[in-house]
Design an enzyme around this catalytic site. Structure first.
Site, PDB file in Angstrom:
ATOM      1  CG  ASP A  74      -2.797  -4.430   1.974  1.00  0.00           C
ATOM      2  OD1 ASP A  74      -4.055  -4.420   1.952  1.00  0.00           O
ATOM      3  OD2 ASP A  74      -2.068  -3.707   2.286  1.00  0.00           O
ATOM      4  CD  GLU A  88      -1.894   0.995  -3.791  1.00  0.00           C
ATOM      5  OE1 GLU A  88      -1.289   1.167  -2.748  1.00  0.00           O
ATOM      6  OE2 GLU A  88      -3.138   0.403  -3.820  1.00  0.00           O
ATOM      7  CE1 TYR A 110      -2.780  -2.619  -2.164  1.00  0.00           C
ATOM      8  CE2 TYR A 110      -3.713  -4.396  -2.665  1.00  0.00           C
ATOM      9  CZ  TYR A 110      -3.920  -3.109  -2.298  1.00  0.00           C
ATOM     10  OH  TYR A 110      -4.824  -2.441  -2.334  1.00  0.00           O
ATOM     11  CB  CYS A 137      19.168  -4.192   3.810  1.00  0.00           C
ATOM     12  SG  CYS A 137      19.680  -4.205   2.000  1.00  0.00           S
ATOM     13  CE1 TYR A 156      -6.269   1.957  -4.022  1.00  0.00           C
ATOM     14  CE2 TYR A 156      -8.672   1.906  -3.916  1.00  0.00           C
ATOM     15  CZ  TYR A 156      -7.410   1.526  -3.461  1.00  0.00           C
ATOM     16  OH  TYR A 156      -7.351   0.772  -2.413  1.00  0.00           O
ATOM     17  CB  CYS A 206       0.476   2.534   8.170  1.00  0.00           C
ATOM     18  SG  CYS A 206       2.253   2.260   7.511  1.00  0.00           S
ATOM     19  CB  CYS A 265      -0.691   0.025   1.062  1.00  0.00           C
ATOM     20  SG  CYS A 265      -1.852   1.485   1.451  1.00  0.00           S
TER      21      CYS A 265
END
Length: 216
Positions: A135, A100, A140, A213, A88, A204, A57
Site C-alpha cells: 500500500d 487512514e 498509508y 516493543c 476515500y 488486511c 490500511c
C-alpha cells in the site's frame, strides 16, 4: 500503468495550493458500531480517552483494536491532511494529505495506553515512510495523533523504546511514525466502518517486524 511520477505524486505531501478543496458536508456514518453496538460518535462514557492511530490500511488496524478489552469503540477515518471532509477516492490520490487512521476510544482504567502503543508498534512496520507493504502513498503512512499531552509524551517514549529494540535486533532503519497532537478527524464512509466484520474475508495489510516493543 504505474509510473515513478504517479508514485511520487502519491508519496509527496500536498501544499495548501495543491490540495483538493473538499467540502463542508460531513460524511454520514452509522450511529452504532457494527460489532459492539456502542455509539460511534460522542458523547462517550466518562473516563474514556481517545487516540488516533494510523498503520497502513485502516480495515485491519480497526479490527486489531476493537478486539482489545477496555476499548469502548473504534471508527475509521482520515486525519493529518488539508482537505476538509474528504472522500476515500480523494485520499487515494495523495492530494488530501490525510492518513487512514483508527479512532480508538478506550478506558485507561481497563487498558492502559502502553498496551495500545505496544500493539501499534508491533503489528506494523513503522519504518516504511509513505507506505505500508504494497500500500503506497501518504494515506498509508504511520501516524499517532494524540488528544492529551500525556498521550503525546507516552507515544514519543514508546517510539524511542521501539527504535532501540529495532536497532538491537539488527534492524536500525529509523522509525518514520508521525507523532503529533490531533488537529482534525473526518469519519470515513459507512462501508469502511468495521469493514472486516462485514467482510470477514477482506484484505488486511498488517505485517509487523517481529520485534517486541517492551513498554509498560
Amino acid at each position: 500503468m504505474f509510473t515513478f511520477d504517479s508514485y511520487a505524486s502519491k508519496t509527496t505531501m500536498p501544499t495548501i495550493d495543491s490540495a483538493m478543496p473538499g467540502r463542508d458536508t460531513v460524511m454520514p456514518v452509522p450511529e452504532t458500531h457494527f460489532v459492539n453496538g456502542h455509539a460511534l460518535k460522542e458523547p462517550y462514557p466518562e473516563g474514556t480517552q481517545v487516540i488516533y492511530l494510523g498503520m497502513g490500511c485502516f480495515w485491519g488496524a480497526e479490527r486489531l483494536f476493537w478486539k482489545v478489552p477496555g476499548v469502548w469503540v473504534t471508527a475509521v477515518g482520515y486525519s493529518g491532511g488539508l482537505t476538509p471532509n474528504p472522500t476515500y477516492q480523494e485520499t487515494t490520490t495523495g492530494r488530501t494529505g490525510h492518513a487512514e487512521v483508527v479512532k480508538v476510544v478506550y478506558d485507561p482504567s481497563v487498558v492502559p495506553l502502553s498496551v495500545l502503543l505496544k500493539l501499534f508498534f508491533e503489528e506494523h512496520d513503522p519504518t516504511q515512510g509513505m507506505r505500508q507493504g504494497n500500500d503506497v502513498g501518504t494515506t498509508y503512512r504511520s501516524v499517532i495523533y494524540a488528544t492529551t499531552q500525556e498521550q503525546l509524551d507516552e507515544a514519543l517514549h514508546a517510539r524511542d523504546v521501539f527504535q532501540q529494540a529495532l536497532t538491537d535486533a539488527g534492524k536500525p532503519a529509523p522509525i518514520t511514525t508521525e507523532i503529533e497532537p490531533l488537529e482534525t478527524f473526518y469519519y470515513a464512509e459507512d462501508y469502511h466502518q468495521q469493514y472486516l466484520a462485514k467482510n470477514p474475508g477482506g484484505y488486511c495489510g498488517l505485517r509487523g517486524t517481529g520485534v517486541s516493543c517492551n513498554i509498560g
